[in-house]
Scaffold this active site. Sequence first.
Site, mmCIF file in Angstrom:
data_model
loop_
_atom_site.group_PDB
_atom_site.id
_atom_site.type_symbol
_atom_site.label_atom_id
_atom_site.label_comp_id
_atom_site.label_asym_id
_atom_site.label_seq_id
_atom_site.Cartn_x
_atom_site.Cartn_y
_atom_site.Cartn_z
ATOM 1 N N GLN A 206 -62.076 26.088 53.037
ATOM 2 C CA GLN A 206 -60.669 26.163 53.430
ATOM 3 C C GLN A 206 -60.383 25.383 54.711
ATOM 4 O O GLN A 206 -59.646 25.843 55.586
ATOM 5 C CB GLN A 206 -60.228 27.612 53.574
ATOM 6 C CG GLN A 206 -60.409 28.430 52.313
ATOM 7 C CD GLN A 206 -59.656 29.733 52.346
ATOM 8 O OE1 GLN A 206 -58.444 29.771 52.236
ATOM 9 N NE2 GLN A 206 -60.390 30.830 52.513
ATOM 10 N N TRP A 254 -48.840 28.047 58.230
ATOM 11 C CA TRP A 254 -49.102 28.782 59.473
ATOM 12 C C TRP A 254 -48.578 27.982 60.661
ATOM 13 O O TRP A 254 -49.281 27.724 61.626
ATOM 14 C CB TRP A 254 -50.602 29.041 59.643
ATOM 15 C CG TRP A 254 -51.216 29.925 58.600
ATOM 16 C CD1 TRP A 254 -50.572 30.773 57.750
ATOM 17 C CD2 TRP A 254 -52.619 30.064 58.313
ATOM 18 N NE1 TRP A 254 -51.469 31.428 56.947
ATOM 19 C CE2 TRP A 254 -52.740 31.010 57.266
ATOM 20 C CE3 TRP A 254 -53.777 29.482 58.832
ATOM 21 C CZ2 TRP A 254 -53.977 31.382 56.743
ATOM 22 C CZ3 TRP A 254 -55.011 29.855 58.300
ATOM 23 C CH2 TRP A 254 -55.106 30.802 57.278
ATOM 24 N N ASN A 292 -39.549 32.009 57.497
ATOM 25 C CA ASN A 292 -39.783 33.433 57.723
ATOM 26 C C ASN A 292 -40.706 33.744 58.892
ATOM 27 O O ASN A 292 -40.492 34.735 59.597
ATOM 28 C CB ASN A 292 -40.369 34.055 56.459
ATOM 29 C CG ASN A 292 -40.720 35.520 56.635
ATOM 30 O OD1 ASN A 292 -39.835 36.358 56.786
ATOM 31 N ND2 ASN A 292 -42.011 35.837 56.623
ATOM 32 N N HIS A 293 -41.721 32.929 59.132
ATOM 33 C CA HIS A 293 -42.762 33.350 60.074
ATOM 34 C C HIS A 293 -43.426 32.181 60.792
ATOM 35 O O HIS A 293 -43.327 31.038 60.356
ATOM 36 C CB HIS A 293 -43.837 34.150 59.329
ATOM 37 C CG HIS A 293 -44.441 33.380 58.185
ATOM 38 N ND1 HIS A 293 -44.018 33.523 56.885
ATOM 39 C CD2 HIS A 293 -45.434 32.440 58.138
ATOM 40 C CE1 HIS A 293 -44.706 32.724 56.102
ATOM 41 N NE2 HIS A 293 -45.579 32.051 56.836
ATOM 42 N N ASP A 380 -40.275 28.363 51.489
ATOM 43 C CA ASP A 380 -41.286 29.399 51.328
ATOM 44 C C ASP A 380 -40.713 30.783 51.637
ATOM 45 O O ASP A 380 -39.791 30.932 52.440
ATOM 46 C CB ASP A 380 -42.451 29.087 52.274
ATOM 47 C CG ASP A 380 -43.656 29.954 52.041
ATOM 48 O OD1 ASP A 380 -44.194 29.925 50.922
ATOM 49 O OD2 ASP A 380 -44.069 30.668 52.978
ATOM 50 N N LYS A 383 -37.523 35.629 49.961
ATOM 51 C CA LYS A 383 -37.101 37.029 49.863
ATOM 52 C C LYS A 383 -37.412 37.828 51.128
ATOM 53 O O LYS A 383 -36.940 38.959 51.270
ATOM 54 C CB LYS A 383 -37.748 37.696 48.650
ATOM 55 C CG LYS A 383 -39.232 38.013 48.790
ATOM 56 C CD LYS A 383 -39.734 38.742 47.553
ATOM 57 C CE LYS A 383 -41.187 39.179 47.696
ATOM 58 N NZ LYS A 383 -41.679 39.889 46.495
ATOM 59 N N HIS A 384 -38.179 37.237 52.037
ATOM 60 C CA HIS A 384 -38.515 37.925 53.288
ATOM 61 C C HIS A 384 -37.507 37.635 54.402
ATOM 62 O O HIS A 384 -37.712 38.037 55.548
ATOM 63 C CB HIS A 384 -39.925 37.533 53.720
ATOM 64 C CG HIS A 384 -40.984 37.988 52.764
ATOM 65 N ND1 HIS A 384 -41.461 39.273 52.743
ATOM 66 C CD2 HIS A 384 -41.631 37.343 51.761
ATOM 67 C CE1 HIS A 384 -42.370 39.407 51.789
ATOM 68 N NE2 HIS A 384 -42.488 38.240 51.165
ATOM 69 N N GLU A 404 -38.479 29.959 47.130
ATOM 70 C CA GLU A 404 -39.537 30.746 46.492
ATOM 71 C C GLU A 404 -39.190 32.225 46.617
ATOM 72 O O GLU A 404 -39.238 32.788 47.711
ATOM 73 C CB GLU A 404 -40.892 30.481 47.155
ATOM 74 C CG GLU A 404 -42.009 31.310 46.542
ATOM 75 C CD GLU A 404 -43.129 31.640 47.519
ATOM 76 O OE1 GLU A 404 -44.275 31.793 47.067
ATOM 77 O OE2 GLU A 404 -42.857 31.760 48.727
ATOM 78 N N GLY A 408 -41.136 38.607 39.458
ATOM 79 C CA GLY A 408 -40.959 38.298 38.055
ATOM 80 C C GLY A 408 -39.750 38.923 37.401
ATOM 81 O O GLY A 408 -39.502 38.699 36.214
#
Length: 647
Positions: A206, A254, A292-293, A380, A383-384, A404, A408
Site C-alpha cells: 500500500q 487522506w 468530508n474529511h 467522495d 452521504k457523510h 458517491e 444500495g
Amino acid sequence: MVDKSLPAHLRFRPLENNSDEKSLPATPKSSRAPELYVGNGIEVYHSTGLEPYQRAHEVDDAAPELSPAPDLVSPEKELGYLSDVKYSQDEKEAALVRERRKHIRRQRLRITIALITFLAVIAIAVGVGLGVTNSKKSSSSAQSSNATAPSLDPAPMGPPWNSTTSLTKSSVTPAQWRGKAIYQVLTDRFSRTDKSTTAACSVGAQSYCGGSWAGIMNNLDYIQDMGFTAIWISPVTLQLSQNTTEGEAYHGYWQQNIFELNSNFGNASDLQALSTAIHSRSMYLMVDVVVNHFGWAGPENTVNVTDFYPFNQTSYFHPYCPITTFDYSSNQTGVEDCWLGDSTVALADLDTTNDFVTNGYYSWINDLTTTFGIDGHRIDTVKHVQKSFWPGFNKAAGVFCMGEVFDGDPLYTCPYQDSLDSVLNYPLYYSLTAAFQNSSGDIAALNATISQINSACKDPTLLGNFIENHDQPRFLSLTSDSALDKNVIAFTILGDGIPIIYEGQEQGYFGGDVPSNREAIWTSDYSTKNSLYSFIGSVNQIRNQEIYKSPDYLTDLQSTIYMDKNNIAMIKGQIVGVYTNLGSNSSDYSLTLDSTGYAANTTVVEILSCSNITVNATGSLTVQMTQGLPRIFTPQSQLLKSGVCYL
C-alpha cells in the site's frame, strides 16, 4: 507537509471605489506564512458586491508594516525663533547654515536606521518561515499534539497551484456528460512517467508505486482506443506524508492541504498538460475530490488541526465520535457528524455547516476547476455531509458533479440527485453483482431494482453505472467465468446512465477487497490483445454509434422485453441486449423475443459475432445463446459506414 515551491504572501485584491471598505489584515495571526486571507475577506467580498470567487494577486506581506516616520521639521521652522529676535543678517544666515547641516545629518541617520530595521525585519520573517516549515515537519512525524489544540485565527487561503495561468473554464453540461463513457484511473497505479512496464508494485505494501499525470498522458491512446470519451483520475490534493500500518495515501483520500498538489503525481504544469491533452482528443476530464474529511496518521486524540490547511481550527471540525452501525441504519445525523477512519488513520470530520468551511470549499472548487480546465467531479463520501451543502458546491464548481452515496437502497441514494447532478449507481451495482456472479443469481430482483431506480431517481440517465471500482472487489474475484464478466460489462455500458469501467477490467484483473483490487496496470504492458479489451471496445463502439445516429437514445429509458430466472433482455433505443447468468459451461439454447420494436423482415446485426439475423413477420427475434455470452443487436442500417462489423 508544505510545498515550499508554492507562492507565498498572497491576499485579496485591494477594494476600489468604496469608501466603506473594511481594511484587510496585513499579516494573519497564524504560524503559517500568509497566502490568502479568507475569513473576513469573504465577508468583505459580499459586502462590497465583488465576486466571491475573484482571484487574488501577489503582494509582499511577509513583513509587518512599519509605522510611518514623523515628518522632520525643516531648518527654517527650527530657526523660527530668529524672526522674533533682532539678529544681524549675517548671524541669521550663519545659524541657518549650521541648522541645515544638522538637519541633513538627522535625515541620514533616520534613513540608515530605517534601512537597518527593514533588513532586520526581512531576516526575521525568513527565519520564522523556516522555523514554521521545520516545526511542521517535526510535528507531522512526531504526531504528538491532540485535537484540543488552542484555536487559531482563520487560516489564510489562496490561489495555490504554483501556476500563474488558468486553462479555459469548462462549459460542459450534464446533458453532454450523458453521452460519455468513463475510464476510471487510479493515478498511482496506471502509468509511470518513465514508461516502465516492469517496475514492481506490491498491492499489499500500500505504498506509492510511481504512477503520474505524465504517465496517463503517455497512454491516452490505450484508453481512447477502447471507445472511452472521458477519464476520471484520483484526488489531486496534498496528502498526509507518513507511511502508516495501513500504507501511504497513494489513493488520494487522506488529504491535509486542499491548496497544494500531490507532488507524487507531478506538478501543476503536468496536470494542466494532461487536461490539455485529454481535451485535444475531444475527451472530458473528471477529477475526484474529497470534502468530508482530512486525514491524520494516528488515533483521533492525537490529531493536530494546525497541520491542516486551510481549515486549521478545532471549530472547523465536528467533535470526535465514531460512526456506529446504529447510525448507518437509523441515525443520519451520526453519519454526517461523526468520524470515519480508525486508530491508525483518523479522518477528521469537517463541519460543513460552518460558514468559513462552506465558503472556503466553494471558493476552492471553483478555483481548482478553472485552473485545470476540469469538466466534471466525482465527489467522495457524499452521504457523510448534509444535503444542504451540495447544491452550492455543485454551483460553485460550475461543472458536472457525480457523488458517491455508498448505499444500495434507491430510496436512500436517489434523493441525493436533488442536490447534485448525479450519483454513482450503487443500487444497480449490488443487484447486478448478485444477479450475475453465478447461475443462482436473482434476475427478478435486478429487474425490480431497475424499476425502483427509475421511480426514485430524478434522472436515471445521468447516474454513474459500474461493476468495479477501487473500493469494491473485482468481479472476477467473485467468479472466474469470463462469460459472466462480459455480461455485466455489457449491461453496465448499454443501460441507462453513464458507464464507468475501472482500470484493469480490460485486462481481466481479479483482485479482491482493498488493497488487492488496486493493481498496477503497467505490468500488463498495456496489451490490446486481451479479449476483454476488444470486447469493451466493441460495446462502447455500438453505444457511441447509436448516440450518433439517434440522439434520443440517451434519454429513452430502457425497458425489459424478456425475463426468466437466468436471462433478461433489455431494449434501449434500437439496441437490444440479451444477458444470461448461466456461464460459459452452459449448453446452447435459443430465446424468442417479442416486442423488440423492429419492423418485420428487418435485418439486424449481432455485433459480438457480426452475424446477421432477419426479424420474422410478427416482429419477433430468435436469439441463439451460446457459451454463456451476451448478445447485442441493432438494425444493420444503424451501422452503415460505422466500421462496426466491417460495415
